[in-house]
Scaffold this motif. Structure first.
Motif, PDB file in Angstrom:
ATOM      1  N   UNK A 173       0.838  -1.213   0.000  1.00  0.00           N
ATOM      2  CA  UNK A 173       0.000   0.000   0.000  1.00  0.00           C
ATOM      3  C   UNK A 173       0.864   1.251   0.000  1.00  0.00           C
ATOM      4  N   UNK A 174       1.957   1.214   0.742  1.00  0.00           N
ATOM      5  CA  UNK A 174       2.867   2.357   0.763  1.00  0.00           C
ATOM      6  C   UNK A 174       3.497   2.578  -0.611  1.00  0.00           C
ATOM      7  N   UNK A 175       3.924   1.509  -1.251  1.00  0.00           N
ATOM      8  CA  UNK A 175       4.508   1.632  -2.593  1.00  0.00           C
ATOM      9  C   UNK A 175       3.495   2.230  -3.565  1.00  0.00           C
ATOM     10  N   UNK A 176       2.267   1.754  -3.475  1.00  0.00           N
ATOM     11  CA  UNK A 176       1.223   2.276  -4.355  1.00  0.00           C
ATOM     12  C   UNK A 176       0.966   3.759  -4.064  1.00  0.00           C
ATOM     13  N   UNK A 177       0.914   4.096  -2.801  1.00  0.00           N
ATOM     14  CA  UNK A 177       0.694   5.486  -2.379  1.00  0.00           C
ATOM     15  C   UNK A 177       1.808   6.393  -2.892  1.00  0.00           C
ATOM     16  N   UNK A 178       3.032   5.887  -2.899  1.00  0.00           N
ATOM     17  CA  UNK A 178       4.185   6.666  -3.359  1.00  0.00           C
ATOM     18  C   UNK A 178       4.397   6.557  -4.867  1.00  0.00           C
ATOM     19  N   UNK A 179       3.505   5.838  -5.542  1.00  0.00           N
ATOM     20  CA  UNK A 179       3.608   5.654  -6.991  1.00  0.00           C
ATOM     21  C   UNK A 179       4.939   5.001  -7.386  1.00  0.00           C
ATOM     22  N   UNK A 180       5.352   4.023  -6.585  1.00  0.00           N
ATOM     23  CA  UNK A 180       6.610   3.313  -6.818  1.00  0.00           C
ATOM     24  C   UNK A 180       6.303   1.837  -7.010  1.00  0.00           C
ATOM     25  N   UNK A 181       5.725   1.510  -8.143  1.00  0.00           N
ATOM     26  CA  UNK A 181       5.349   0.127  -8.444  1.00  0.00           C
ATOM     27  C   UNK A 181       6.443  -0.482  -9.318  1.00  0.00           C
ATOM     28  N   UNK A 182       7.013  -1.604  -8.875  1.00  0.00           N
ATOM     29  CA  UNK A 182       8.077  -2.220  -9.679  1.00  0.00           C
ATOM     30  C   UNK A 182       7.536  -2.869 -10.946  1.00  0.00           C
ATOM     31  N   UNK A 183       8.393  -2.957 -11.939  1.00  0.00           N
ATOM     32  CA  UNK A 183       8.032  -3.685 -13.162  1.00  0.00           C
ATOM     33  C   UNK A 183       8.369  -5.167 -13.035  1.00  0.00           C
TER      34      UNK A 183
END
Length: 164
Positions: free
Chosen positions: A39-49
């Motif tokens: 959720x934090x990654x999504x919130x920070x717009x840091x989604x890995x490929x």
């Protein structure tokens, strides 16, 4: 620029039916904590490929859980037996083989290697608890160019942090 999401596997148990450390599954808390990290990654717009994880069960479950929460498909996760209790040098070598078309990569492995790996790349000394996550940025277009002390620690998350 490349972004590495260096994560320690979430909390695992050692139920009586499990015969080895390698087969330890996540606990309920581990499952909750990986969801918070995702959720934090999504919130920070840091989604890995892509994701790379130790093939130990708890690391597989952590990587799969984070990726599922982020809407990533299972074929974006690579498992490597060599990452089970890997040294920082082994972790670095695997990261350096990431295709350059990937800009953000999640790696899930074990301590003490992950703490040492983060220190090697950033000179930062962190206590990385289960499901702890460090975001490291590199000013390079190539994963093969990643070297010790060249990373910038951009963010650090532990499951006990208040992220609101």
């Amino acid at each position: 620029m490349k972004t590495l999401l260096a994560m320690r596997h979430a909390q695992a148990g050692f139920p009586s039916h499990v015969n080895s450390d390698y087969e330890r599954p996540l606990t309920e808390r581990g499952t909750r904590d990986l969801a918070r990290a995702a959720a934090l990654l999504q919130q920070r717009n840091t989604v890995p490929e892509r994701a790379l994880a130790s093939s130990a069960l708890r690391a597989q479950q952590t990587a799969t859980g984070v990726c599922k929460h982020l809407g990533m498909s299972d074929d974006t996760i690579d498992l490597a037996e060599a990452l089970y209790l890997a040294s920082p040098d082994t972790l670095t070598e695997h990261i350096q083989h990431t295709p350059d078309g990937v800009n953000t990569m999640l790696v899930v492995a074990h301590n003490p290697g992950m703490e040492e790996f983060i220190h090697l790349l950033t000179n930062a000394t962190l206590a990385l608890p289960p499901a702890g996550l460090a975001t490291i940025r590199f000013d390079t277009p190539q994963w093969a160019a990643i070297r010790p002390a060249r990373g910038q620690l951009a963010h650090f998350f532990t499951p006990d942090m208040d992220t609101t």
